[in-house]
Design a protein around this motif. Structure first.
Motif, short mmCIF file in Angstrom:
data_model
loop_
_atom_site.label_atom_id
_atom_site.label_comp_id
_atom_site.label_asym_id
_atom_site.label_seq_id
_atom_site.Cartn_x
_atom_site.Cartn_y
_atom_site.Cartn_z
N PHE A 1 -6.63 7.57 0.26
CA PHE A 1 -6.60 7.67 1.71
C PHE A 1 -6.76 9.10 2.21
O PHE A 1 -6.90 9.33 3.41
CB PHE A 1 -5.31 7.07 2.26
N GLY B 1 -1.31 11.49 3.77
CA GLY B 1 -0.20 10.59 4.03
C GLY B 1 0.97 11.38 4.55
O GLY B 1 0.83 12.55 4.94
N SER C 1 1.10 6.20 2.71
CA SER C 1 -0.26 6.47 3.21
C SER C 1 -0.98 5.14 3.38
O SER C 1 -0.56 4.12 2.82
CB SER C 1 -1.04 7.37 2.24
N GLY C 2 -2.05 5.14 4.16
CA GLY C 2 -2.81 3.90 4.28
C GLY C 2 -3.48 3.69 5.61
O GLY C 2 -3.51 4.57 6.49
N LEU C 3 -4.03 2.48 5.74
CA LEU C 3 -4.80 2.08 6.92
C LEU C 3 -4.19 0.82 7.53
O LEU C 3 -3.74 -0.07 6.82
CB LEU C 3 -6.25 1.76 6.54
N THR D 1 -2.74 8.68 9.46
CA THR D 1 -2.67 10.12 9.71
C THR D 1 -3.79 10.61 10.62
O THR D 1 -3.89 11.82 10.86
CB THR D 1 -2.73 10.91 8.39
N ASP D 2 -4.62 9.71 11.12
CA ASP D 2 -5.72 10.10 12.01
C ASP D 2 -5.14 10.75 13.28
O ASP D 2 -4.11 10.31 13.79
CB ASP D 2 -6.55 8.88 12.38
N GLU E 1 -3.81 -1.89 4.65
CA GLU E 1 -3.90 -1.29 3.31
C GLU E 1 -2.91 -0.14 3.28
O GLU E 1 -3.14 0.90 3.89
CB GLU E 1 -5.31 -0.75 3.05
N ASN F 1 -6.75 5.14 9.66
CA ASN F 1 -5.80 5.89 8.84
C ASN F 1 -4.59 6.28 9.68
O ASN F 1 -4.73 6.79 10.80
CB ASN F 1 -6.47 7.14 8.27
N THR G 1 -1.32 16.11 1.68
CA THR G 1 -2.62 15.75 1.11
C THR G 1 -2.69 15.98 -0.39
O THR G 1 -3.73 15.73 -1.01
CB THR G 1 -3.75 16.58 1.77
#
Length: 225
Positions: free
Chosen positions: A175, A178, A91-93, A100-101, A27, A98, A165
């Motif tokens: 999300f 990103g 941004s996304g998964l 950005t995790d 995503e 994520n 953000t």
């Protein structure tokens, strides 16, 4: 000897079957366009996904798709491309994680827009900004060999990405965070496939070698017995 060959073929078949990893989902939303590649530390090997829609449709376009990584690849390379807005971002998964995790170690490349064939071919001027229409619409198609050329060029470099953000597309996509980059730029974002818990299948050669080792170990044990 025939028995040994049959054993090798059987073991190779079993091990090759075990190299098929579980599929995963993506995503991603880019302002404005993106493509996903896989490869290794030293090279980019495969185009995994090419976006062809505007950012408002990108999640829906991906919603019914699943993906697999080619054997031997252990890196994701997300090419994020800006079409000329003031706030370019990605941004996304991937596999539900994520990008950005904190568990995902991400690097951003230098701008590689100059290597992408026809990247600026649909440029027009709004009176205050230059816009690349195909990129802005999400319909620009990145070519694997162009990205590979950029990756191996003398001026190519990695740096820390810029976390964001607050930009509108990141917020609207849901999300939470990103990465942002400059107007009209194209940047690669690299991270380990293992960081998002995607299984990496072994190359077929490794499966065959493992099968050979297993057969000969069995023969040695039998002789000792």
């Amino acid at each position: 000897m025939k028995r040994v060959l049959r054993s090798i073929m059987l073991c190779a078949s079993v091990l090759a079957g075990n190299t098929i990893a579980a599929p995963f989902t993506i995503e991603i939303v880019a302002d404005n366009d993106f493509a996903v590649f896989t490869g290794t530390e030293s090279n980019i090997h495969h185009l995994l996904y090419q976006n062809d829609v505007t950012w408002t449709e990108q999640i829906n376009e991906l919603s019914s798709l699943t993906f697999n990584v080619a054997p031997g690849d252990n890196k994701f390379y997300i090419l994020a491309m800006g079409g000329g807005t003031e706030a370019e971002n990605i941004s996304g998964l991937i596999n539900g994680v994520n990008m950005t995790d904190p568990s995902v170690s991400v690097r951003m490349s230098s701008d590689i827009a100059s290597f992408l064939t026809g990247y600026d071919s649909t440029a027009y001027f709004t009176g205050s900004n230059t816009v690349y229409a195909a990129v802005e619409d999400g319909t620009y198609d990145a070519i694997l060999t162009d990205v590979q050329s950029a990756f191996s060029s003398p001026g190519f470099a990695w740096m820390s990405p810029t976390l964001n953000t607050t930009q509108g597309v990141i917020q609207a996509s849901g999300f939470g965070a990103g990465y942002s980059f400059g107007s009209l730029e194209a940047r690669l974002f690299e991270f380990d496939i293992a960081d998002v818990n995607v299984e990496v299948p072994e190359p077929p050669l490794m499966a065959v070698l493992a099968a050979l080792s297993l057969v000969f170990l069995r023969r040695i044990r039998c002789k000792k017995a």
